[in-house]
Design a protein around this motif. Structure first.
Motif, PDB file in Angstrom:
ATOM      1  N   ASP A  31       0.830  -1.213   0.000  1.00  0.00           N
ATOM      2  CA  ASP A  31       0.000   0.000   0.000  1.00  0.00           C
ATOM      3  C   ASP A  31       0.865   1.264   0.000  1.00  0.00           C
ATOM      4  OD1 ASP A  31      -2.560   1.218  -0.070  1.00  0.00           O
ATOM      5  OD2 ASP A  31      -2.502   1.560   2.094  1.00  0.00           O
ATOM      6  N   MET A 131      -9.682  -5.353  -4.716  1.00  0.00           N
ATOM      7  CA  MET A 131     -10.010  -6.638  -4.104  1.00  0.00           C
ATOM      8  C   MET A 131     -11.027  -7.431  -4.930  1.00  0.00           C
ATOM      9  SD  MET A 131     -12.058  -4.969  -0.871  1.00  0.00           S
ATOM     10  CE  MET A 131     -12.866  -6.416  -0.244  1.00  0.00           C
ATOM     11  N   ASP A 188      -1.901  -5.142  -6.085  1.00  0.00           N
ATOM     12  CA  ASP A 188      -2.905  -4.419  -5.295  1.00  0.00           C
ATOM     13  C   ASP A 188      -2.989  -4.970  -3.862  1.00  0.00           C
ATOM     14  OD1 ASP A 188      -5.285  -2.765  -4.803  1.00  0.00           O
ATOM     15  OD2 ASP A 188      -6.268  -4.718  -4.697  1.00  0.00           O
ATOM     16  N   SER A 191      -6.423  -6.863  -2.922  1.00  0.00           N
ATOM     17  CA  SER A 191      -6.568  -8.206  -3.508  1.00  0.00           C
ATOM     18  C   SER A 191      -5.667  -9.193  -2.768  1.00  0.00           C
ATOM     19  CB  SER A 191      -6.239  -8.183  -5.009  1.00  0.00           C
ATOM     20  OG  SER A 191      -4.869  -7.934  -5.217  1.00  0.00           O
TER      21      SER A 191
END
Ligand code: ADP
Ligand code: MG
Length: 207
Positions: A31, A131, A188, A191
């Motif tokens: 992130d 996600m 990501d 996810s």
């Protein structure tokens, strides 16, 4: 042997919380690359809160466990992922209401409703690098399976494939979308936590 009941649902949540603790730094790193670096902290805090709430009262069935988790996430996690995971668990809990034991078709249908809820809330389409890209192949695998054991394994594998497939994508939703083309080349974070959610389910519901 595989069975979804109150005790195995509690085991699933405990395993997922342990995974969020173990992989907190990885999620923070992912992130930090394309967001604000808080996904690992958010998920770990939310799942620790969920464990606290689960210990504070007894839940009668899988539905009650999942709704408790949802409320903990919604009330303790800000940002995008808290409300989206909250929606996911709330919809799962609602769809499974009244079932002390859950069979594969019921479980798969509950997941379909839940993912639709996440999409309705976040407006993410497949390929937007969220996600949802891990959720959709996992749910499709559950729907196509003929037994729970195989289905849960295939769902975790599907989530993993979906997670890896986010790497080359350009983000179109969430903070990562602010980076435009510079978001490509990074996995990501959301996810990734979703992949752990299905790995935890495969471990918790099969023996
Ligand atoms: P924030 O982005 O608010 O800091 P987190 O870092 O906890 O929240 O979560 C980021 C993750 O949330 C992303 O990696 C992505 O998978 C997911 N996400 C963000 N926006 C959406 C959306 N609109 N729909 C689905 N998932 C989303
Ligand atoms: Mg973030």
């Amino acid at each position: 042997m595989s069975l979804i009941n109150r005790d195995t649902t509690l085991r699933w949540i405990e395993l997922f919380a342990a995974q969020m603790d173990e992989h907190r730094q990885d999620l923070i790193r992912l992130d930090t690359a394309i967001g604000d670096g808080d996904h690992g902290t958010n998920m770990n805090r939310g799942m620790q809160k969920a464990l606290e709430k689960l210990q504070a009262a007894e839940q009668a069935d899988p539905s009650a466990v999942l709704k408790t988790v949802a409320m903990a996430l919604i009330s303790s996690v800000g940002g995008a992922a808290g409300p989206l995971y909250g929606t996911l668990f709330l919809q799962l809990g609602t769809a499974l209401a009244g079932h002390a034991e859950v069979d594969l078709p019921t479980y798969a249908a509950a997941w379909r409703t839940s993912v639709e809820g996440v999409q309705a809330r976040g407006k993410a389409e497949p390929g937007d690098k969220t996600m949802v890209d891990a959720l959709l192949p996992a749910v499709a695998a559950l729907e196509q399976a003929s037994d729970l054991n195989t289905g849960l394994r295939a769902a975790a594998d599907g989530a993993e494939q979906g997670m890896l497939a986010t790497i080359p994508l350009i983000a179109r939703k969430g903070r990562a979308s602010y980076l435009g083309e510079r978001s490509a080349g990074h996995q990501d974070p959301g996810s990734t936590s979703t992949y752990y959610l299905f790995e935890s389910a495969a471990a918790a519901f099969t023996s």
